[in-house]
Write a protein that holds these residues in place. Structure first.
Motif, mmCIF file in Angstrom:
data_model
loop_
_atom_site.group_PDB
_atom_site.id
_atom_site.type_symbol
_atom_site.label_atom_id
_atom_site.label_comp_id
_atom_site.label_asym_id
_atom_site.label_seq_id
_atom_site.Cartn_x
_atom_site.Cartn_y
_atom_site.Cartn_z
ATOM 1 N N VAL A 1 37.599 32.842 44.320
ATOM 2 C CA VAL A 1 37.070 34.254 44.896
ATOM 3 C C VAL A 1 37.279 35.643 43.947
ATOM 4 O O VAL A 1 36.355 36.398 43.640
ATOM 5 N N LEU A 2 38.283 35.621 43.122
ATOM 6 C CA LEU A 2 38.422 36.520 42.122
ATOM 7 C C LEU A 2 37.086 36.659 41.249
ATOM 8 O O LEU A 2 36.687 37.631 40.644
ATOM 9 N N GLU A 3 36.957 35.406 40.711
ATOM 10 C CA GLU A 3 35.748 35.398 39.891
ATOM 11 C C GLU A 3 34.335 35.670 40.322
ATOM 12 O O GLU A 3 33.796 36.430 39.790
ATOM 13 N N ALA A 4 34.091 35.610 41.662
ATOM 14 C CA ALA A 4 33.019 35.965 42.239
ATOM 15 C C ALA A 4 33.229 37.589 42.375
ATOM 16 O O ALA A 4 32.016 38.236 42.238
ATOM 17 N N ILE A 5 34.118 38.188 42.700
ATOM 18 C CA ILE A 5 34.308 39.648 42.682
ATOM 19 C C ILE A 5 33.912 40.210 41.307
ATOM 20 O O ILE A 5 33.269 41.048 41.324
ATOM 21 N N VAL A 6 34.711 39.578 40.313
ATOM 22 C CA VAL A 6 34.264 40.191 38.943
ATOM 23 C C VAL A 6 32.724 40.047 38.717
ATOM 24 O O VAL A 6 32.177 40.676 38.265
ATOM 25 N N ARG A 7 32.267 38.851 39.081
ATOM 26 C CA ARG A 7 30.826 38.529 38.548
ATOM 27 C C ARG A 7 29.846 39.319 39.453
ATOM 28 O O ARG A 7 28.970 39.986 38.717
ATOM 29 N N ARG A 8 30.049 39.735 40.477
ATOM 30 C CA ARG A 8 29.175 40.495 41.434
ATOM 31 C C ARG A 8 29.445 41.879 40.766
ATOM 32 O O ARG A 8 28.473 42.658 40.544
ATOM 33 N N SER A 9 30.585 42.434 40.481
ATOM 34 C CA SER A 9 30.764 43.801 40.030
ATOM 35 C C SER A 9 30.104 44.004 38.794
ATOM 36 O O SER A 9 29.222 45.028 38.651
ATOM 37 N N TYR A 10 30.206 42.970 37.830
ATOM 38 C CA TYR A 10 29.729 43.174 36.554
ATOM 39 C C TYR A 10 28.079 43.128 36.712
ATOM 40 O O TYR A 10 27.293 43.870 35.923
ATOM 41 N N GLN A 11 27.631 42.176 37.395
ATOM 42 C CA GLN A 11 26.075 41.964 37.694
ATOM 43 C C GLN A 11 25.549 43.622 38.370
ATOM 44 O O GLN A 11 24.582 43.949 37.926
ATOM 45 N N THR A 12 26.350 44.130 39.060
ATOM 46 C CA THR A 12 26.078 45.468 39.846
ATOM 47 C C THR A 12 25.913 46.487 38.758
ATOM 48 O O THR A 12 24.840 47.380 38.685
ATOM 49 N N LEU A 13 26.834 46.598 38.011
ATOM 50 C CA LEU A 13 27.025 47.623 37.047
ATOM 51 C C LEU A 13 26.104 47.396 35.943
ATOM 52 O O LEU A 13 25.665 48.467 35.402
ATOM 53 N N THR A 14 25.726 46.099 35.524
ATOM 54 C CA THR A 14 24.821 46.084 34.326
ATOM 55 C C THR A 14 23.351 45.727 34.546
ATOM 56 O O THR A 14 22.572 45.865 33.798
#
Length: 140
Positions: A113-126
């Protein structure tokens, strides 16, 4: 930055639990972003994103990152924790700030779940120029 910089960062972490969590975060965020870590302003940063606010202020910042603080591991979510409330409900024990997720022990949380949060945030920002500040998103 070099792997020497990362090794020096890890060596400065006095708590064995916090060091273990930092090593876990290095691998997790690398997988989630595909970026290599670098030390930036006292945190371990991965990638960059460009922001431009309605006010006209713009710049570049880390797209993902964490810091091993004495009280908790801090995960930085520049798109705001509110953007991840659905996943935060499934994460496990944590506290939040506007753009920060605080984790006292990674063995107590769901790392997928933590990895999914980080991945989603990164994809949104970039995905392009990001127009919002963390406090402008909904947060729990």
């Amino acid at each position: 930055m070099t792997s020497t910089d990362i090794a020096a960062y890890l060596a400065r972490i006095k708590s064995p639990k916090r060091r273990r969590d930092a090593e876990t975060m290095l691998e997790l965020i690398n997988r989630a972003t595909g970026e290599e870590p670098r030390i930036r302003s006292g945190l371990v940063a991965f990638g960059t994103y460009h922001y431009k606010y309605v006010s006209g202020r713009e710049g570049d910042s880390a797209a993902a990152g964490f810091a091993a603080r004495s009280a908790a591991t801090t995960v930085y979510l520049a798109d705001g924790v509110g953007a991840h409330s659905d996943l935060l409900d499934k994460l496990g024990p944590h506290t939040t700030g506007v753009g920060c997720l605080y984790l006292k022990d990674l063995t107590d949380v769901d790392l997928d779940v933590l990895e999914a949060i980080v991945r989603r945030s990164y994809q949104t920002l970039t995905a392009g120029t990001y127009p919002l500040r963390a406090r402008e998103t909904d947060h729990p």
